[in-house]
Design a protein around this motif. Structure first.
Motif, PDB file in Angstrom:
ATOM      1  N   TYR A   1      -0.116 -10.514   2.640  1.00  0.00           N
ATOM      2  CA  TYR A   1      -0.261  -9.788   1.381  1.00  0.00           C
ATOM      3  C   TYR A   1      -1.421  -8.789   1.419  1.00  0.00           C
ATOM      4  N   SER A   2      -2.583  -9.234   1.872  1.00  0.00           N
ATOM      5  CA  SER A   2      -3.788  -8.416   1.774  1.00  0.00           C
ATOM      6  C   SER A   2      -3.766  -7.197   2.687  1.00  0.00           C
ATOM      7  N   ARG A   3      -2.823  -7.132   3.603  1.00  0.00           N
ATOM      8  CA  ARG A   3      -2.788  -6.033   4.568  1.00  0.00           C
ATOM      9  C   ARG A   3      -2.031  -4.816   4.048  1.00  0.00           C
ATOM     10  N   TYR A   4      -1.330  -4.956   2.929  1.00  0.00           N
ATOM     11  CA  TYR A   4      -0.398  -3.927   2.521  1.00  0.00           C
ATOM     12  C   TYR A   4      -0.650  -3.361   1.140  1.00  0.00           C
ATOM     13  N   ALA A   5      -0.307  -2.074   1.006  1.00  0.00           N
ATOM     14  CA  ALA A   5      -0.091  -1.509  -0.313  1.00  0.00           C
ATOM     15  C   ALA A   5       1.262  -2.046  -0.804  1.00  0.00           C
ATOM     16  N   MET A   6       1.465  -2.028  -2.105  1.00  0.00           N
ATOM     17  CA  MET A   6       2.680  -2.616  -2.664  1.00  0.00           C
ATOM     18  C   MET A   6       3.328  -1.646  -3.635  1.00  0.00           C
ATOM     19  N   GLY A   7       4.634  -1.817  -3.816  1.00  0.00           N
ATOM     20  CA  GLY A   7       5.316  -0.922  -4.739  1.00  0.00           C
ATOM     21  C   GLY A   7       6.535  -1.557  -5.375  1.00  0.00           C
ATOM     22  N   TRP A   8       6.938  -0.978  -6.491  1.00  0.00           N
ATOM     23  CA  TRP A   8       8.159  -1.387  -7.178  1.00  0.00           C
ATOM     24  C   TRP A   8       9.172  -0.248  -7.104  1.00  0.00           C
ATOM     25  N   PHE A   9      10.426  -0.635  -6.934  1.00  0.00           N
ATOM     26  CA  PHE A   9      11.533   0.301  -6.849  1.00  0.00           C
ATOM     27  C   PHE A   9      12.640  -0.193  -7.769  1.00  0.00           C
ATOM     28  N   ARG A  10      13.585   0.677  -8.093  1.00  0.00           N
ATOM     29  CA  ARG A  10      14.724   0.236  -8.897  1.00  0.00           C
ATOM     30  C   ARG A  10      15.977   0.969  -8.453  1.00  0.00           C
TER      31      ARG A  10
ATOM     32  N   SER B   1       7.138  -9.890 -11.596  1.00  0.00           N
ATOM     33  CA  SER B   1       6.214 -10.419 -10.593  1.00  0.00           C
ATOM     34  C   SER B   1       6.838 -10.315  -9.211  1.00  0.00           C
ATOM     35  N   CYS B   2       5.978 -10.110  -8.224  1.00  0.00           N
ATOM     36  CA  CYS B   2       6.419 -10.047  -6.824  1.00  0.00           C
ATOM     37  C   CYS B   2       5.422 -10.858  -6.009  1.00  0.00           C
TER      38      CYS B   2
ATOM     39  N   ASP C   1      -4.983 -10.608  -6.258  1.00  0.00           N
ATOM     40  CA  ASP C   1      -5.134 -11.047  -4.875  1.00  0.00           C
ATOM     41  C   ASP C   1      -5.294 -12.566  -4.763  1.00  0.00           C
ATOM     42  N   ALA C   2      -5.799 -13.196  -5.778  1.00  0.00           N
ATOM     43  CA  ALA C   2      -5.941 -14.654  -5.736  1.00  0.00           C
ATOM     44  C   ALA C   2      -4.583 -15.347  -5.730  1.00  0.00           C
ATOM     45  N   LYS C   3      -3.576 -14.658  -6.285  1.00  0.00           N
ATOM     46  CA  LYS C   3      -2.233 -15.236  -6.360  1.00  0.00           C
ATOM     47  C   LYS C   3      -1.256 -14.568  -5.400  1.00  0.00           C
ATOM     48  N   ASN C   4      -1.754 -13.607  -4.605  1.00  0.00           N
ATOM     49  CA  ASN C   4      -0.883 -12.878  -3.678  1.00  0.00           C
ATOM     50  C   ASN C   4       0.338 -12.314  -4.395  1.00  0.00           C
ATOM     51  N   THR C   5       0.103 -11.758  -5.563  1.00  0.00           N
ATOM     52  CA  THR C   5       1.199 -11.326  -6.429  1.00  0.00           C
ATOM     53  C   THR C   5       0.921  -9.937  -6.985  1.00  0.00           C
ATOM     54  N   VAL C   6       1.977  -9.153  -7.067  1.00  0.00           N
ATOM     55  CA  VAL C   6       1.919  -7.837  -7.696  1.00  0.00           C
ATOM     56  C   VAL C   6       2.754  -7.884  -8.966  1.00  0.00           C
ATOM     57  N   PHE C   7       2.263  -7.250 -10.010  1.00  0.00           N
ATOM     58  CA  PHE C   7       2.939  -7.262 -11.296  1.00  0.00           C
ATOM     59  C   PHE C   7       3.362  -5.851 -11.701  1.00  0.00           C
ATOM     60  N   LEU C   8       4.397  -5.791 -12.510  1.00  0.00           N
ATOM     61  CA  LEU C   8       4.785  -4.543 -13.151  1.00  0.00           C
ATOM     62  C   LEU C   8       4.974  -4.835 -14.631  1.00  0.00           C
TER      63      LEU C   8
END
Length: 125
Positions: free
Chosen positions: A29-38, A21-22, A74-81
């Motif tokens: 939050y709503s203004r951006y695309a989101m991504g995961w990196f490692r 989770s992020c 979007d309701a939680k302002n969270t991105v998941f992987l």
């Protein structure tokens, strides 16, 4: 810069699953695309997955296609992987970030977030 907090990492056996989770500040939050990196020691940080602002477009690194899925709530302002069928080579510190631009061919661009501490994922064989 956008403040982000990653969580959900851990130790899992090969073939297992984890969900990362992020969380981002609501007003940004709503203004951006989101991504995961490692990143692993001695190697450059690599892009794993990205999702556009609407959630309708995603990109994945070839090494994780078919096993990982990125989504946003979007309701939680969270991105998941969601990471399934994990392999030892997935072991890394995972980070999220926000991007001002996104494309289906290139994924996330124009990173807008601060790199946090990330969350450690360890996959044992």
């Amino acid at each position: 810069q956008v403040q982000l907090v990653e969580s959900g990492g851990g130790l899992v056996q090969a073939g297992g699953s984890l969900r990362l989770s992020c969380a981002a500040a609501p007003r940004t939050y709503s203004r951006y695309a989101m991504g995961w990196f490692r990143q692993t020691p001695g190697k450059e940080r690599e892009a794993v997955a990205s999702i556009n602002r609407s959630g309708g477009g995603t990109t994945y690194a070839d090494s994780v296609k078919g096993r990982f899925a990125i989504s946003r709530d979007d309701a939680k302002n969270t991105v998941f992987l969601q990471m399934n069928n994990l392999k030892p080579e997935d072991t890394a510190i995972y980070y999220c970030n926000a991007g001002g631009a996104w494309s289906a061919s290139a994924g996330l661009r124009g990173l807008a977030g601060s790199w946090g501490q990330g969350t450690q994922v360890t996959v044992s064989s």
